[in-house]
Write a protein that holds these residues in place. Sequence first.
Motif, PDB file in Angstrom:
ATOM      1  N   ARG A 106       0.811  -1.208   0.000  1.00 52.64           N
ATOM      2  CA  ARG A 106       0.000   0.000   0.000  1.00 52.64           C
ATOM      3  C   ARG A 106       0.851   1.267   0.000  1.00 52.64           C
ATOM      4  N   LYS A 107       2.116   1.131   0.369  1.00 53.89           N
ATOM      5  CA  LYS A 107       3.001   2.285   0.439  1.00 53.89           C
ATOM      6  C   LYS A 107       3.626   2.570  -0.915  1.00 53.89           C
ATOM      7  N   GLY A 108       3.825   3.849  -1.202  1.00 50.82           N
ATOM      8  CA  GLY A 108       4.513   4.238  -2.417  1.00 50.82           C
ATOM      9  C   GLY A 108       3.606   4.500  -3.606  1.00 50.82           C
ATOM     10  N   LEU A 109       2.320   4.220  -3.476  1.00 51.05           N
ATOM     11  CA  LEU A 109       1.405   4.405  -4.596  1.00 51.05           C
ATOM     12  C   LEU A 109       1.011   5.862  -4.806  1.00 51.05           C
ATOM     13  N   GLY A 110       1.238   6.687  -3.797  1.00 50.83           N
ATOM     14  CA  GLY A 110       0.884   8.098  -3.915  1.00 50.83           C
ATOM     15  C   GLY A 110       1.567   8.788  -5.081  1.00 50.83           C
ATOM     16  N   LYS A 111       2.758   8.299  -5.436  1.00 48.84           N
ATOM     17  CA  LYS A 111       3.489   8.931  -6.556  1.00 48.84           C
ATOM     18  C   LYS A 111       2.764   8.763  -7.881  1.00 48.84           C
ATOM     19  N   GLY A 112       1.903   7.740  -7.970  1.00 52.13           N
ATOM     20  CA  GLY A 112       1.173   7.511  -9.207  1.00 52.13           C
ATOM     21  C   GLY A 112      -0.238   8.073  -9.212  1.00 52.13           C
ATOM     22  N   LEU A 113      -0.654   8.682  -8.113  1.00 49.08           N
ATOM     23  CA  LEU A 113      -2.014   9.201  -8.019  1.00 49.08           C
ATOM     24  C   LEU A 113      -2.287  10.254  -9.095  1.00 49.08           C
ATOM     25  N   PHE A 114      -3.366  10.087  -9.845  1.00 45.85           N
ATOM     26  CA  PHE A 114      -3.750  11.018 -10.911  1.00 45.85           C
ATOM     27  C   PHE A 114      -2.565  11.332 -11.827  1.00 45.85           C
ATOM     28  N   PHE A 115      -1.761  10.306 -12.137  1.00 51.20           N
ATOM     29  CA  PHE A 115      -0.476  10.533 -12.792  1.00 51.20           C
ATOM     30  C   PHE A 115      -0.596  11.324 -14.092  1.00 51.20           C
ATOM     31  N   SER A 116      -1.498  10.919 -14.981  1.00 51.71           N
ATOM     32  CA  SER A 116      -1.605  11.610 -16.271  1.00 51.71           C
ATOM     33  C   SER A 116      -2.248  12.983 -16.134  1.00 51.71           C
TER      34      SER A 116
END
Length: 203
Positions: free
Chosen positions: A35-45
């Motif tokens: 669950r950790k580290g996914l924030g970097k991909g949030l709403f990526f595009s």
Amino acid sequence: MQAFTRLDAKIAPLPNANIDTDQIIPAQFLKTVERKGLGKGLFFSMRFDDQGQPRPEFVLNKPDYANAQVLVAGDNFGCGSSREHAPWALMDYGIRCVISTSFADIFYNNCFQNGLLPVVLTAEQVQDLMEEAKGGNHLVTVDLESQTVVSPSGRTFTFAIDASRKEKMLKGLDAIGETLTAESSIDVFESKMALGQPWLEQA
């Protein structure tokens, strides 16, 4: 799971309707079960351009909305696939509450299993909150116990929530946590089974 009681935080307006789970967390970030580290991909595009540079027009890239923990979004938030990574990414980024007129069912259910509070308000209330969130004051209060959202100007909106889900959120219980509240009863049952049907314990 982290309990949700009351949150005093910045609110960010994201008026887009039908934001799906692929927009929330694109497929290239789904190679992990952590669950950790996914924030970097949030709403990526939405957050970054083709060169990986932050888009200055995207709300979460604006200095005024830095560290926002509440999103007020357009209709049908979280539609698309059933990926649980979507609430994971929101939580990892720091978002604890999403407010909308409606949510996709699977996303809505996943939120409660991960400590992310989905709040449903009327279209008029969401629009009012959206407009206030665009102003100079971005602070709101979301109180789960009283089931209220207090807008930046001090207006109070009341929301409905299933009583059992509310109780679990207040206590920080996901499905596993809820099961463990009956741990002593489970132990007693297993002991009785072992005494009455010992062959079940044999390898």
